[in-house]
Structures are given as C-alpha cells and as structure tokens.
Design an enzyme around this catalytic site. Structure first.
Site: not given
Length: 399
Positions: A292, A147, A289, A225, A270
């Site tokens: 989503r 990441d 980054a 989170s 969700v």
C-alpha cells in the site's frame, strides 16, 4: 532510511494518560515556542530534521528516454556483492531454493520454468520482460515470487536471487513487484487484487483532487489486518481517542476470532481512495514490505512510515522528513502521540511534506520507470555473468 539518528527524539510524556493536542489548544498543549512547553525540545528537533532534509535533498533527473536516475544506486548496491562476477556454479546454487522460478532470455525470446509458484505474479513480471526482451542480451536469472526473500546472508556466500522485498540480512536483488501490473494481494474489496498501477494512479489522483488538503479530515487513519504487533499501539490509541485517530484491524485469511484483532470484532475493509479523505495516513510493513505504501502518497496526505527494515526498490530514494514522517518500528503509544501532536500543530509544514511525497511518486514511479528499472537491472546483472548462456530445454517459452 535508518532511524538511529532520530530515535532519541521520541520521549515519554510525564502523564500516564495519552494526551492529544487539538486545534485551538496551542497555548496549553503543544506550543513549542516557550522553553517550558510540554514538547518544545523534541518539536524543535523535528523541525531541525525537516529543515536539514529540505536543504540537502537533491531531486533526481531523467534520461532523454524519460527514465528516472533515482534508482541507479539501488541497483549498484544490490549487485555489489557480485562485483567479481557470477559463475555458473554460483548461479546454480539458487536453483536449490524450493519452488524458485528460472528465467532465460535467448535471442530475443523469453523462457521460464514450466511451473510458477504464483502464476498471476509471474504474469505481472512477464508483462515488463516481454516489453524489453528484444532489447536485452542473452541472460538467465532465478526469481522468487514469494513475499519473503530467500538468500539469507547468514547462510554464507552471496547467492543471486531476485526478490521484490528484503532487509539488510539478505543478498536478494530487488526487482519491481508484480503488483505494478497484476497479481496483487486479493482482499474482500479487491477480489482480483489492486489492479494495474497506472490505472490506480488515476483513481487516487482523482480522489486526491476531490479531497484537497484544506478539506481533508484532520485525523490519523489506518486499516489493515494484524500481521504484526507493531501496529498495536496505534490501534490502542484509536480506542482511547477516536476523535483524532481512526485505526482498526480487519480480517485476514488467518483470522479465527476477535483475539486475532486485538480483542475487538474486525472492521470493514476500506478502499484506498477512501483514505484520501484524511490528512494523516500510517503505513506499516506486512509479511514483508507493504504494497500500500506507494498508493498512500498519491492521496496527497501526510504519510507516516513505520519501520525502516523492509525495502522495495524505490524505498531508498524516498527521504525521511522530506517525503514522509518516519516512525520507528518500536514506537509505543507515547512515542506515536508525540509525532501526531507535532503534525497537528504544524499544518503548513506537513502539507509541504505530503506534496513532496506525492510529487516523487508521480514523477519517478510511472510504468515507464518500472520498465527502465528492469532494463537497467538486467543489463547490469548480465555484465556480471562469467559464462556463456545456453538454452535450457526444460523451460517453456513465454509469449
């Protein structure tokens, strides 16, 4: 996407209590027409920024093969540190990075290091490379599947390493993340990752159609989170005013107790399509980054994007105040209150911005655009290599 030009807009309200405007309260809370209205000055400035963004925005075009022009400048900027050429010695300096992955394209065939740190991520990348391999010249490059970017500018000379995300403090060259095909973050509700981008586009477009702007709940929504304390102010606002903000922390792999979710038990995750029920969606960075970000736009909800430090390749083509509402990463509760109140009382303007953002993602972030980006990136990158490519026998062929 720098925020210096608007930081002065966010000011503290005089009251120590958070106060939110609600529909029907415009005369006493947030009417920006009167000179003494509570938020008249900053709201007027918000509208000026929106007006300026709309007047100066230039829509990207497409080539005859359907490739978007939007990202040409990003590729040019990322490769600019290597404008004088990339020698064998310079490229080989990347192989000292732990668990870096080497790729070669030789005579229309794809080769890779035997071991990939994250096999599903490599697979997601290789889907696009295999589509293009017959149309690309011989080349080689080093790719980072973590990441976090790897080539920090503070270490000295530029090192050509491909990474999906970076900040201005890194030399890394951005490429489209593996998540466009597979290898996305695995969550309880997505045990195998989010899945293919083209398929999830359809899912979110359907959810958006089921939840048009007029039927969306006029509420701020966030689930995620606690990867960064930047998210705390919105969550704390939600605990004080759950009527207008629904922001809660979920578990992540490091969760041990409620201390990791700011003193409350974690909320349930969700699905992204459920986000489409709400008018206002907040996006925060994660470790790097946020995966989503691109999904939220397709809900045709208004996206509040917090922070401008972390980038993916398509971020620089999104224009603050035209495609989304920018929020500084240092925003506290009062700052966030101001911009939420502005959004609530300028429904028509917010709907236009939500449409602008959704239309950009729909028109300029298709799987074809991902393939086009890879092809352009590798063609331009390969022009900079100042040495002949010879087959590395330690690599394996990828079919």
């Amino acid at each position: 996407m720098r925020f210096a030009y608007f930081l002065h807009l966010f000011v503290y309200v005089k009251s120590t209590e958070l106060q939110f405007c609600e529909t029907g309260q415009s005369e006493e809370c947030g009417n920006d027409k009167g000179p003494n209205s509570r938020w008249s000055k900053e709201w007027s400035e918000y509208k000026s920024l929106i007006k300026n963004a709309a007047e100066t925005y230039v829509e990207c075009g497409h080539t005859s093969s359907g490739c978007s022009y939007c990202y040409d400048e990003t590729i040019k900027k990322d490769l600019s540190p290597f404008a004088d050429g990339i020698s064998k010695e310079t490229l080989d300096s990347a192989k000292t990075i732990s668990r870096i992955t080497k790729y070669q394209i030789i005579d229309g065939q794809l080769f890779r290091s035997k071991n990939c740190m994250f096999p599903f991520r490599c697979s997601g990348i290789e889907h696009f490379l295999l589509e293009l391999v017959k149309d690309l010249p011989n080349t080689e490059f080093y790719l980072n599947t973590r990441d976090w970017p790897m080539a920090g500018r503070h270490f000295g000379s530029a090192v050509p390493v491909f990474s999906f995300s970076k900040t201005k403090d890194y030399w890394d060259v951005m490429f489209p993340a593996w998540t466009f095909w597979e290898g996305g973050p695995a969550l309880g509700i997505y045990p195998n990752g989010l899945g293919r981008w083209d398929e999830y586009r359809k899912t979110l477009s359907s959810a958006a159609a089921d939840n048009p702007w007029s039927r969306k709940e006029s509420k701020v929504f966030f689930r995620g989170s606690r990867t960064s304390a930047e998210r705390d102010p919105l969550v704390l606002i939600s605990r004080k005013n759950g009527k207008l903000v629904d922001a809660k922390y979920t578990k992540n792999q490091a969760w041990k107790s409620s201390k990791d979710t700011l003193g409350e038990e974690p909320a349930e995750e969700v699905k992204l399509e459920e986000h489409c029920r709400f008018k206002y969606l907040f996006n925060y960075r994660g470790v790097a980054a946020s995966f989503r970000f691109k999904h939220l736009f397709l809900c045709r909800s208004l996206v509040f994007h917090v922070g401008d430090e972390w980038l993916e390749f398509f971020y620089p083509s999104l224009v603050p105040w035209f495609h989304y509402i920018p929020v500084p990463s240092t925003a506290d509760q009062q700052m966030i209150q101001s911009i939420i109140n502005f959004a609530i009382h300028h429904d028509g303007i917010m709907r236009e911005i939500s449409e602008n953002g959704a239309n950009f993602i729909e028109n300029h972030l298709t799987l074809n655009d991902i393939s086009c980006y890879w092809k352009t990136l590798l063609l331009e990158y390969t022009k900079l290599l100042s040495f002949p490519i010879s087959r590395d026998q330690t690599l394996i062929r990828i079919h």
